[in-house]
Structures are given as C-alpha cells and as structure tokens.
Design an enzyme around this catalytic site. Sequence first.
Site, PDB file in Angstrom:
ATOM      1  N   GLN A   1      46.094  41.969  40.418  1.00 19.85           N
ATOM      2  CA  GLN A   1      45.938  40.744  39.491  1.00 19.85           C
ATOM      3  C   GLN A   1      46.683  40.115  37.938  1.00 19.85           C
ATOM      4  OE1 GLN A   1      41.230  39.977  39.688  1.00 19.85           O
ATOM      5  NE2 GLN A   1      42.170  40.023  37.567  1.00 19.85           N
ATOM      6  N   GLU A   2      46.958  41.040  37.718  1.00 20.02           N
ATOM      7  CA  GLU A   2      47.720  40.951  36.636  1.00 20.02           C
ATOM      8  C   GLU A   2      48.389  41.602  35.871  1.00 20.02           C
ATOM      9  OE1 GLU A   2      44.658  40.732  33.578  1.00 20.02           O
ATOM     10  OE2 GLU A   2      42.836  39.297  34.964  1.00 20.02           O
TER      11      GLU A   2
ATOM     12  N   GLU B   1      45.048  31.360  34.918  1.00 15.54           N
ATOM     13  CA  GLU B   1      45.438  32.239  33.201  1.00 15.54           C
ATOM     14  C   GLU B   1      46.829  31.989  32.768  1.00 15.54           C
ATOM     15  OE1 GLU B   1      43.955  36.598  32.737  1.00 15.54           O
ATOM     16  OE2 GLU B   1      42.581  36.145  33.649  1.00 15.54           O
TER      17      GLU B   1
ATOM     18  N   SER C   1      37.397  36.869  39.738  1.00 19.56           N
ATOM     19  CA  SER C   1      36.967  38.727  40.558  1.00 19.56           C
ATOM     20  C   SER C   1      36.036  38.870  40.280  1.00 19.56           C
ATOM     21  CB  SER C   1      38.155  39.079  40.211  1.00 19.56           C
ATOM     22  OG  SER C   1      39.056  39.015  39.004  1.00 19.56           O
TER      23      SER C   1
ATOM     24  N   ASP D   1      36.635  47.373  34.664  1.00 17.28           N
ATOM     25  CA  ASP D   1      35.669  46.230  34.165  1.00 17.28           C
ATOM     26  C   ASP D   1      34.788  45.914  35.069  1.00 17.28           C
ATOM     27  OD1 ASP D   1      35.623  43.478  34.184  1.00 17.28           O
ATOM     28  OD2 ASP D   1      36.894  42.757  34.957  1.00 17.28           O
TER      29      ASP D   1
ATOM     30  N   ASP E   1      45.901  44.716  35.414  1.00 17.90           N
ATOM     31  CA  ASP E   1      44.416  44.771  35.939  1.00 17.90           C
ATOM     32  C   ASP E   1      44.902  44.721  37.038  1.00 17.90           C
ATOM     33  OD1 ASP E   1      42.130  44.260  36.497  1.00 17.90           O
ATOM     34  OD2 ASP E   1      41.692  42.511  35.667  1.00 17.90           O
TER      35      ASP E   1
ATOM     36  N   LYS F   1      33.432  42.016  28.198  1.00 20.64           N
ATOM     37  CA  LYS F   1      33.434  40.577  28.660  1.00 20.64           C
ATOM     38  C   LYS F   1      31.608  40.254  28.073  1.00 20.64           C
ATOM     39  CE  LYS F   1      36.282  40.272  32.250  1.00 20.64           C
ATOM     40  NZ  LYS F   1      36.665  40.526  34.115  1.00 20.64           N
TER      41      LYS F   1
ATOM     42  N   LYS G   1      42.807  40.904  25.494  1.00 22.34           N
ATOM     43  CA  LYS G   1      43.463  40.278  26.849  1.00 22.34           C
ATOM     44  C   LYS G   1      42.851  38.910  26.793  1.00 22.34           C
ATOM     45  CE  LYS G   1      41.801  41.017  31.156  1.00 22.34           C
ATOM     46  NZ  LYS G   1      41.685  41.639  32.887  1.00 22.34           N
TER      47      LYS G   1
ATOM     48  N   GLU H   1      43.141  48.228  34.634  1.00 26.35           N
ATOM     49  CA  GLU H   1      42.632  48.248  34.689  1.00 26.35           C
ATOM     50  C   GLU H   1      41.579  48.371  35.365  1.00 26.35           C
ATOM     51  OE1 GLU H   1      41.699  44.683  32.290  1.00 26.35           O
ATOM     52  OE2 GLU H   1      40.175  43.974  33.688  1.00 26.35           O
TER      53      GLU H   1
ATOM     54  N   SER I   1      38.079  40.965  26.385  1.00 30.19           N
ATOM     55  CA  SER I   1      38.527  40.343  27.237  1.00 30.19           C
ATOM     56  C   SER I   1      38.024  38.489  27.226  1.00 30.19           C
ATOM     57  CB  SER I   1      38.375  41.058  27.998  1.00 30.19           C
ATOM     58  OG  SER I   1      38.659  40.013  29.495  1.00 30.19           O
ATOM     59  N   HIS I   2      38.847  38.028  28.020  1.00 34.66           N
ATOM     60  CA  HIS I   2      38.597  37.081  28.258  1.00 34.66           C
ATOM     61  C   HIS I   2      38.219  36.559  29.486  1.00 34.66           C
ATOM     62  CE1 HIS I   2      42.663  35.932  29.721  1.00 34.66           C
ATOM     63  NE2 HIS I   2      42.520  36.911  30.214  1.00 34.66           N
ATOM     64  N   ARG I   3      37.927  35.329  30.583  1.00 34.16           N
ATOM     65  CA  ARG I   3      37.892  35.366  31.697  1.00 34.16           C
ATOM     66  C   ARG I   3      38.798  33.979  32.349  1.00 34.16           C
ATOM     67  NH1 ARG I   3      32.818  37.551  33.552  1.00 34.16           N
ATOM     68  NH2 ARG I   3      34.210  38.182  35.456  1.00 34.16           N
ATOM     69  N   SER I   4      38.676  34.158  33.621  1.00 30.23           N
ATOM     70  CA  SER I   4      39.916  33.445  33.989  1.00 30.23           C
ATOM     71  C   SER I   4      39.673  31.830  34.111  1.00 30.23           C
ATOM     72  CB  SER I   4      39.887  33.318  35.691  1.00 30.23           C
ATOM     73  OG  SER I   4      39.104  33.381  36.403  1.00 30.23           O
TER      74      SER I   4
ATOM     75  N   HIS J   1      43.016  35.334  41.781  1.00 30.21           N
ATOM     76  CA  HIS J   1      43.738  34.236  40.272  1.00 30.21           C
ATOM     77  C   HIS J   1      45.237  32.909  41.027  1.00 30.21           C
ATOM     78  CE1 HIS J   1      41.800  36.523  36.666  1.00 30.21           C
ATOM     79  NE2 HIS J   1      41.289  36.060  37.797  1.00 30.21           N
TER      80      HIS J   1
HETATM   81  O1  LIG Z   1      39.301  40.908  36.103  1.00 37.20           O
HETATM   82  C1  LIG Z   1      39.172  40.084  34.609  1.00 37.20           C
HETATM   83  O2  LIG Z   1      39.493  41.031  33.658  1.00 37.20           O
HETATM   84  C2  LIG Z   1      39.358  38.537  34.641  1.00 37.20           C
HETATM   85  C3  LIG Z   1      39.948  38.171  33.184  1.00 37.20           C
HETATM   86  O3  LIG Z   1      41.535  38.594  33.516  1.00 37.20           O
HETATM   87  O4  LIG Z   1      39.180  37.902  35.807  1.00 37.20           O
HETATM   88  P1  LIG Z   1      37.853  37.182  36.428  1.00 37.20           P
HETATM   89  O5  LIG Z   1      37.528  36.321  35.129  1.00 37.20           O
HETATM   90  O6  LIG Z   1      38.176  36.136  37.476  1.00 37.20           O
HETATM   91  O7  LIG Z   1      36.761  37.592  35.853  1.00 37.20           O
HETATM   92 MG   LIG Z   2      39.632  42.378  34.784  1.00 43.08          MG
END
Ligand SMILES: O=C(O)[C@@H](CO)OP(=O)(O)O
Ligand SMILES: [Mg+2]
Length: 403
Positions: A154-155, A196, A42, A304, A232, A329, A380, A277, A356-359, A146
């Site tokens: 999404q989360e 994730e 995303s 984000d 998120d 990120k 995250k 988020e 933050s990580h990525r998916s 995801h």
């Molecule tokens: O939207 C987000 O915050 C991320 C990580 O959870 O997703 P993606 O890496 O797919 O952008």
């Molecule tokens: Mg996000």
Amino acid sequence: MTLITEIRLRRILDSRGNPTVEADVVTESGGFGRAAAPSGASTGEYEAIELPADEAIAAAREHAVPRLVGEAYAGNQREIDTILRAADGTDDFSEIGANSAVAISMAAAKAGADVLGAPLFQHLGGAFRGENFPTPLGNVVGGGEHAADATDIQEFLSAPVGAPSVEDAVFANAAVHGAVADLLEERDLPSGKGDEGAWAPSVDDEEAFEIVDEAVSQVEDEVGFNIGFGLDVAAAEMYDAESGTYEYESAGVSRDTDEQIAYIAELVDEYDLVYVEDPLDENDYDAFADLTDEVGDQTLVCGDDLFVTNTDRLTEGIDRGAANSILIKPNQIGTLTDAFDAIELATANGYESVISHRSGETEDTTIAHLAVATDAPFIKTGAVGGERTAKLNELIRIADDAT
Ligand SMILES: O=C(O)[C@@H](CO)OP(=O)(O)O
Ligand SMILES: [Mg+2]
C-alpha cells in the site's frame, strides 16, 4: 473557565470528497476548538465504527451533546471522553459514530488549550514532555486500497531519520516525491496519484522498490543526511483467509504465511527498512511474533490493523511478542483519551508509538500536536497535498515555536 457552553456539529468535505464530521466546542470563557474526523479506506476489521456523517451527527446531537453542554469541562479531557463513551454505550462507538466522538474529543482538547492560552501540543504533553520531534514518514509511491491498478504494497515511505530538523525532514520527503516523478518519467511510466498523494504507477512492487530506492539515494546525496525507507504493507488487504495466502496480484505471486515472513525479512535486509507496518494479516499475532523475533532488532514492526489503537488488542500483542510498535489513529478508537491510553501502555512495554493520518483527511492538524506531545519517533502523514501539508507545515510551526 473551561465549562462547555456550546457544541456545533456539521458535515464538511474530506480529501476524497466524502462527507465527514466537524465539531466546534465553545467554553464559558470564550475558549474555542474545532476539529474534524478523518476516514480510512484500508480500515481494520476491529476499528471503532464510522457512521455516515449525517447519522453520526444526529446521534451525537441526541445522545452526547446534552450530556456535555453545561456539564463538562474542556480542560478535563478524560471526563469529556468518559462522557462520550457513556453517551454512546457501546464498545465500538456504533451508536454515535467514532467520527462524531473523535471530532468532539479533539475539538474539546483544542478548546481546553485555547482557554489556557497554550498550544495544543503543550496542553496535551504537559510540562514534562520530551524534547524530540517526530520524523515524518512520507508516502511517495503507493497502491493497495489507495489506488487502482498500482502496487500491491500500500505505501512506500521515505523516512529521513538523519534529518537535523523537522523542516529538513519534511522538505526531504517532498524532494523524494519529486525525484520519484522524474524517475517515472525517465522510465516512461505515466502515473496518477493515490488517495494520500503518493505516485500510483502501474508497476509491480519490485519495480517500485527500485524506483524508491534510487529516489531516496539521490535525495540523500543532495541533502547530505541519512534517508531511510519504510513500508505499509497493509497485508490484511491482500490476505486470502481461505487459502491462507497473501496474493500479490500485480506480480502474480502468492505467498503462504512462512513465505510472507521470509519475504518481509529479506526486504528488511535488502533495503535496510527502518519501518514495516502491517506486514501480516490483522488476525495473525503468531506470525507477527515470528517476524518480530527475526527482524525486531533491525526495524520497527508496526501494528496498525493488528492493534487498531485498542489497548485490549495491544495487550494481547504484548503478551505474545507481536510487533514492537503501534500505529496510533485516534479515529480508530474514538477518543483522545483512548489514544493516550494506548500510547501509555505501549511505552510501558517498550513499544514505540507512531502517530498517523488516514487516507481520507481534512485540514485538521491535531495529529501533528499529538505526535509532538507524546514524543513519538515517527508521524505518518503523507508527503504532499493540502490535507497532508496542513500537518507537515504545522509540525514546522510547532518546532519553530518550541525552540
Ligand atoms: O493503512 C493506513 O495506515 C492508513 C493511512 O495511511 O490508510 P487508511 O486510512 O486507508 O486505513
Ligand atoms: Mg496501515
């Protein structure tokens, strides 16, 4: 000592099975650093550009590596990252790829730390770093980009804000993830997992709220400390610019911007959300500002896709009062220096930084060190799954070493 003598780049697998870039950096005195680029699904419209891994590697070998090897010092992060920007020559790393840039940038930081004999968080944070550890936000139910046929939001994130230690917080999130599995079984809802590792049942958001709320309460009772709840929304993915509405497909509901703001504010009240988020579209600073006015003293409103770790976009947000925190990120912007600049700007203006990580992820643990180094309130990085536990377990080790 930290003069770079070799940079190797290779394609490795990410957690979705896609190729990504890994970099090794070696210094004159034998210092070594290795790091890999993560990858989003995303992705924000304004993110730095990720090139196909083989193209990014070829371009970085041609343009960046010769400017760094024998020329730059891994101990001087700003110099490394300035060279990466100059070698690329664009604003968005579209020449060498943000994936090559971030892998080299992070590997150089690790090589610099290695020469000093210091852990990465110490090297990045320095002697005056704070004493706090980030609270991990654990993705326990999810959908959006995801997972197919799951929630619109999404989360759904477990946020163990009352945990006495990082270790307790990490285990609490895993317990909430487990409790969700039991509740899904009780409700006869079979579920796979999203990118994730979050459960991705075929339910609408309302049912997901019920399940996560119950799972969080159960685990709260077990562990005896406060576990909050966050989201998120990744609202840019559900926003239809033509009609100006947010489309909640699984519930068959459509909300205009005012309705979306009211809905999110209601959720913040009802579930005591500690973190929200991307509740609004990535181009709508005004709507972010309106929501922040309404709930900004109750919760973190985090940008984000809105900010994409970019100081220009953050400056605009600060000027307009949009959000009160920024997601960081490193691969969204391309280098550690850019990520640090965004964090510094945020801090100077009373915005919190959430790392933050990525998916799409690898075993790389740089973000765990970055979160500790910068005193971030939250990180995250998922709840379960090898590429997620790599960071969570590293946090536990860092806390163990540092105290
Ligand atoms: O939207 C987000 O915050 C991320 C990580 O959870 O997703 P993606 O890496 O797919 O952008
Ligand atoms: Mg996000």
